[in-house]
Scaffold this motif. Structure first.
Motif, PDB file in Angstrom:
ATOM      1  N   PHE A  83       7.763  19.407  -1.837  1.00 28.04           N
ATOM      2  CA  PHE A  83       8.204  18.696  -2.881  1.00 28.04           C
ATOM      3  C   PHE A  83       6.876  18.454  -3.802  1.00 28.04           C
ATOM      4  N   CYS A  84       7.198  17.910  -4.979  1.00 25.06           N
ATOM      5  CA  CYS A  84       6.169  17.735  -5.846  1.00 25.06           C
ATOM      6  C   CYS A  84       5.771  16.257  -5.652  1.00 25.06           C
ATOM      7  N   TYR A  85       4.235  16.092  -5.561  1.00 24.74           N
ATOM      8  CA  TYR A  85       3.549  14.943  -5.216  1.00 24.74           C
ATOM      9  C   TYR A  85       3.759  13.895  -6.636  1.00 24.74           C
ATOM     10  N   LEU A  86       3.959  14.387  -7.601  1.00 26.70           N
ATOM     11  CA  LEU A  86       3.824  13.720  -9.109  1.00 26.70           C
ATOM     12  C   LEU A  86       5.212  13.019  -9.354  1.00 26.70           C
ATOM     13  N   CYS A  87       6.186  13.799  -9.087  1.00 25.13           N
ATOM     14  CA  CYS A  87       7.593  13.238  -9.397  1.00 25.13           C
ATOM     15  C   CYS A  87       8.586  12.941  -8.191  1.00 25.13           C
ATOM     16  N   GLY A  88       8.146  13.790  -7.099  1.00 28.23           N
ATOM     17  CA  GLY A  88       8.974  13.652  -5.834  1.00 28.23           C
ATOM     18  C   GLY A  88      10.100  14.484  -5.948  1.00 28.23           C
ATOM     19  N   SER A  89      10.205  15.491  -6.838  1.00 29.44           N
ATOM     20  CA  SER A  89      11.408  16.590  -6.900  1.00 29.44           C
ATOM     21  C   SER A  89      11.014  17.387  -5.814  1.00 29.44           C
ATOM     22  N   TRP A  90      12.395  17.875  -5.112  1.00 28.44           N
ATOM     23  CA  TRP A  90      12.377  19.057  -4.163  1.00 28.44           C
ATOM     24  C   TRP A  90      11.968  20.413  -4.903  1.00 28.44           C
ATOM     25  N   LEU A  91      10.938  21.162  -3.959  1.00 24.07           N
ATOM     26  CA  LEU A  91      10.769  22.593  -4.644  1.00 24.07           C
ATOM     27  C   LEU A  91      11.142  23.544  -3.479  1.00 24.07           C
ATOM     28  N   ASN A  92      11.481  24.617  -4.233  1.00 24.05           N
ATOM     29  CA  ASN A  92      12.024  25.811  -3.502  1.00 24.05           C
ATOM     30  C   ASN A  92      10.730  26.451  -2.872  1.00 24.05           C
ATOM     31  N   PRO A  93      10.907  26.389  -1.413  1.00 24.70           N
ATOM     32  CA  PRO A  93       9.795  26.919  -0.653  1.00 24.70           C
ATOM     33  C   PRO A  93       9.372  28.629  -0.842  1.00 24.70           C
ATOM     34  N   ASP A  94      10.286  29.284  -1.430  1.00 27.30           N
ATOM     35  CA  ASP A  94      10.016  30.668  -1.984  1.00 27.30           C
ATOM     36  C   ASP A  94       8.984  30.783  -3.150  1.00 27.30           C
ATOM     37  N   PHE A 146       0.813  -1.091  -0.008  1.00 26.33           N
ATOM     38  CA  PHE A 146       0.064  -0.039   0.074  1.00 26.33           C
ATOM     39  C   PHE A 146       0.733   1.354  -0.071  1.00 26.33           C
ATOM     40  N   ILE A 147       1.896   1.401   0.826  1.00 20.54           N
ATOM     41  CA  ILE A 147       2.829   2.495   0.792  1.00 20.54           C
ATOM     42  C   ILE A 147       3.447   2.735  -0.573  1.00 20.54           C
ATOM     43  N   LEU A 148       3.898   1.534  -1.136  1.00 19.70           N
ATOM     44  CA  LEU A 148       4.611   1.645  -2.453  1.00 19.70           C
ATOM     45  C   LEU A 148       3.605   2.153  -3.447  1.00 19.70           C
ATOM     46  N   LYS A 149       2.373   1.845  -3.223  1.00 23.77           N
ATOM     47  CA  LYS A 149       1.334   2.196  -4.310  1.00 23.77           C
ATOM     48  C   LYS A 149       0.872   3.453  -4.292  1.00 23.77           C
ATOM     49  N   SER A 150       0.572   3.804  -2.955  1.00 20.21           N
ATOM     50  CA  SER A 150      -0.377   5.029  -2.658  1.00 20.21           C
ATOM     51  C   SER A 150       0.213   6.220  -1.904  1.00 20.21           C
ATOM     52  N   THR A 151       1.607   6.241  -1.827  1.00 19.65           N
ATOM     53  CA  THR A 151       2.197   7.449  -1.430  1.00 19.65           C
ATOM     54  C   THR A 151       3.457   7.684  -1.940  1.00 19.65           C
ATOM     55  N   SER A 152       3.820   9.148  -1.733  1.00 13.42           N
ATOM     56  CA  SER A 152       5.167   9.510  -2.629  1.00 13.42           C
ATOM     57  C   SER A 152       6.051   9.958  -1.230  1.00 13.42           C
ATOM     58  N   PRO A 153       7.242   9.607  -1.339  1.00  9.77           N
ATOM     59  CA  PRO A 153       8.189   9.527  -0.210  1.00  9.77           C
ATOM     60  C   PRO A 153       8.675  11.137  -0.181  1.00  9.77           C
ATOM     61  N   CYS A 154       8.922  11.570   0.874  1.00  4.77           N
ATOM     62  CA  CYS A 154       9.844  12.941   0.873  1.00  4.77           C
ATOM     63  C   CYS A 154      10.912  12.765   0.487  1.00  4.77           C
ATOM     64  N   PRO A 155      11.411  13.759  -0.429  1.00  9.96           N
ATOM     65  CA  PRO A 155      12.897  13.621  -0.875  1.00  9.96           C
ATOM     66  C   PRO A 155      13.948  13.805   0.073  1.00  9.96           C
ATOM     67  N   TYR A 156      13.664  14.238   1.240  1.00 12.73           N
ATOM     68  CA  TYR A 156      14.548  14.657   2.160  1.00 12.73           C
ATOM     69  C   TYR A 156      14.730  13.417   3.186  1.00 12.73           C
ATOM     70  N   CYS A 157      13.662  13.325   3.898  1.00 13.62           N
ATOM     71  CA  CYS A 157      13.799  12.219   5.303  1.00 13.62           C
ATOM     72  C   CYS A 157      13.045  11.113   4.689  1.00 13.62           C
ATOM     73  N   SER A 158      12.321  10.788   3.698  1.00 13.75           N
ATOM     74  CA  SER A 158      11.885   9.609   2.881  1.00 13.75           C
ATOM     75  C   SER A 158      10.589   9.200   3.687  1.00 13.75           C
ATOM     76  N   VAL A 159       9.906  10.197   4.421  1.00 13.32           N
ATOM     77  CA  VAL A 159       8.789   9.750   5.127  1.00 13.32           C
ATOM     78  C   VAL A 159       7.560   9.574   4.209  1.00 13.32           C
ATOM     79  N   PRO A 160       6.932   8.655   4.264  1.00  7.75           N
ATOM     80  CA  PRO A 160       5.743   8.417   3.176  1.00  7.75           C
ATOM     81  C   PRO A 160       4.572   9.452   3.173  1.00  7.75           C
TER      82      PRO A 160
END
Length: 473
Positions: free
Chosen positions: A402-413, A369-383
């Motif tokens: 971060f981006c939920y689609l591709c998991g990329s880190w996003l600039n907070p500004d 379920f975690i692999l199929k339904s969650t996107s991991p944080c690109p920094y700490c890997s929390v689903p």
């Protein structure tokens, strides 16, 4: 000058001083003797070290300076006023006290034999704001409790008499109905604090149990400060129900344990308790929890060309080395090996890591379920799982964007620049994809690879079934 004129001059000066300071008490038996207490409230809390315990307390208020004034018969023409200074309990050093007494005579000489009481008292009040020039103080431990209690009591009494505008409801409230935050000194009414924090804790959103001021914790530039979470001890002071505060402390501890990759869980399927660790001690008494060491404030630095983040959250590592193998479950007290997850077999027995095939059916279903339904944080890997809304995500654990689609880190500004830049082909103009649900959404990154693998697996099965049917015909 006749005695009657001198007496009148002394009486007039004390009467004038009493009109300025109504708290001045003139002795009923001697009209030329008076007493006055001066409030000692240093503009910066004074560090006080109590020996021999070496306990350091920063006190905002110290027991008042008691001034005893005696005007001699020949005052002010021939002699200076007689001054005695004291504090109860005695905290003012003798040399400082004597220096303050001598100032009365120096002031009288400077005035050329004139009346000096008002100037002298004003001078003492000004010096009291800097604790009479003291930068620190050392006192015996037997008066620590009395001084600390005095400071807290006076601070509360003065606060209760003031009027504040609550920063939430914007209504003027008496201090007795308000609470001042310990770290930042922002003031809110107790009703607003209780309503907000009760809702946060009820919903499990413990990361928002912090000061509600929009200005709290902000700094300029590209840096931002990590928000201070309130301690259970401070929540009880607001006050809040002990049961609610205990729930807050337990959820907060649970989140920390779950985000720590070094924590191993009990292999018993009916238990699944975490291993004992000094890093996250079990909660026994919330009244003594101030989280002073676990909630250290740190700056978070985020750069445009990649994440350079240092906010105390450790990145998950693969494998463990140089660790003791023995662990004890904090719930059922089972001693087990953290490598093979079997009951403890001793240091001299060789064991192998448990094979993935040994996962229980429940563990495997949870992992799938975690692999199929969650996107991991690109920094700490929390689903992280999105229930609705746009694809700009903020990790609940480390607050990374971060981006939920591709998991990329996003600039907070500028987090939405990612969805407006054509070079990010997979996410370009797809900010709201999946806002109502994830069915049919095409992901990139790890989830995209999982989708592709699942698709080709199903396609291979479909082709195989088709071939089987053709062979049968």
């Amino acid at each position: 000058m006749e005695d009657t004129e001198l007496d009148d001059e002394r009486a007039v000066e004390l009467s004038t001083l009493q009109s300025i300071y109504p708290e001045l008490i003139i002795d009923a038996n001697d009209p030329y003797c008076a007493a006055l207490d001066v409030l000692v409230a240093p503009s910066t809390p004074l560090p006080v070290t109590f020996e021999p315990d070496q306990d350091v307390q920063r006190l905002s208020y110290l027991p008042s300076l008691h001034i005893e004034i005696n005007l001699p018969t020949t005052y002010p023409a021939e002699i200076s006023p007689s001054i005695k200074l004291s504090t109860t309990p005695r905290w003012l050093p003798l040399d400082v006290s004597q220096k303050l007494v001598d100032e009365a005579k120096s002031l009288w000489e400077e005035y050329g034999g004139g009346t000096v009481l008002f100037s002298y008292v004003s001078s003492l009040q000004e010096q009291a704001e800097t604790a009479f020039g003291l930068e620190e103080l050392t006192l015996p431990s037997n008066i620590r409790q009395e001084l600390v209690a005095y400071s807290k009591k006076l601070k509360r009494e003065l606060f209760d008499k003031e009027t504040f505008d609550c920063e939430v409801c914007l209504e003027p409230k008496k201090g007795s109905a308000c609470y001042r935050m310990e770290r930042c000194s922002h003031v809110f009414c107790v009703a607003c604090l209780q309503d907000y924090y009760n809702n946060c804790i009820k919903e499990g959103d413990v990361n928002n149990v912090k000061c509600m001021s929009t200005e709290c914790g902000k700094s300029g530039g590209s840096k931002r400060k990590k928000d201070w979470l309130l301690s259970p001890k401070e929540l009880l002071q607001i006050p809040m129900d002990r049961e609610t505060v205990e729930r807050f402390a337990k959820i907060k501890r649970k989140k920390k344990i779950e985000s720590d990759p070094t924590i191993i869980y009990c292999p018993r399927t009916w238990c699944q308790g975490a291993m004992r660790t000094d890093k996250y001690p079990k909660i026994t008494d919330v009244t003594q929890m101030d989280d002073s060491d676990s909630e250290a404030e740190e700056d978070v630095t985020i750069e445009q060309d990649g994440a350079n983040i240092d906010d105390g959250v450790k990145k998950r590592s693969i494998g463990r080395q140089d660790m003791e193998r023995l662990a004890v479950c904090e719930d059922c007290n089972l001693a087990f090996c953290i490598v093979c997850l079997a009951s403890w077999h001793g240091d001299f027995v060789r064991c192998e890591p448990r094979d993935l095939n040994q996962l229980t059916e429940e563990d495997q279903a949870s992992l799938n379920f975690i692999l199929k339904s969650t996107s991991p944080c690109p920094y700490c890997s929390v689903p992280c799982q999105k229930s609705y809304g746009c694809n700009h995500m903020t990790c609940a654990q480390c607050e990374t964007h971060f981006c939920y689609l591709c998991g990329s880190w996003l600039n907070p500004d500028h987090p939405y620049q990612h969805y407006n830049d054509p070079k990010f082909k997979h996410c370009f103009q797809r900010l709201m994809d999946g806002a109502e649900g994830e069915e049919g959404v095409q992901f990139g990154g790890r989830r995209g690879a999982e989708q592709a693998a699942e698709f080709w697996e199903q396609e291979a099965m479909r082709i195989q079934l088709q071939l089987n049917e053709e062979d049968t015909v």
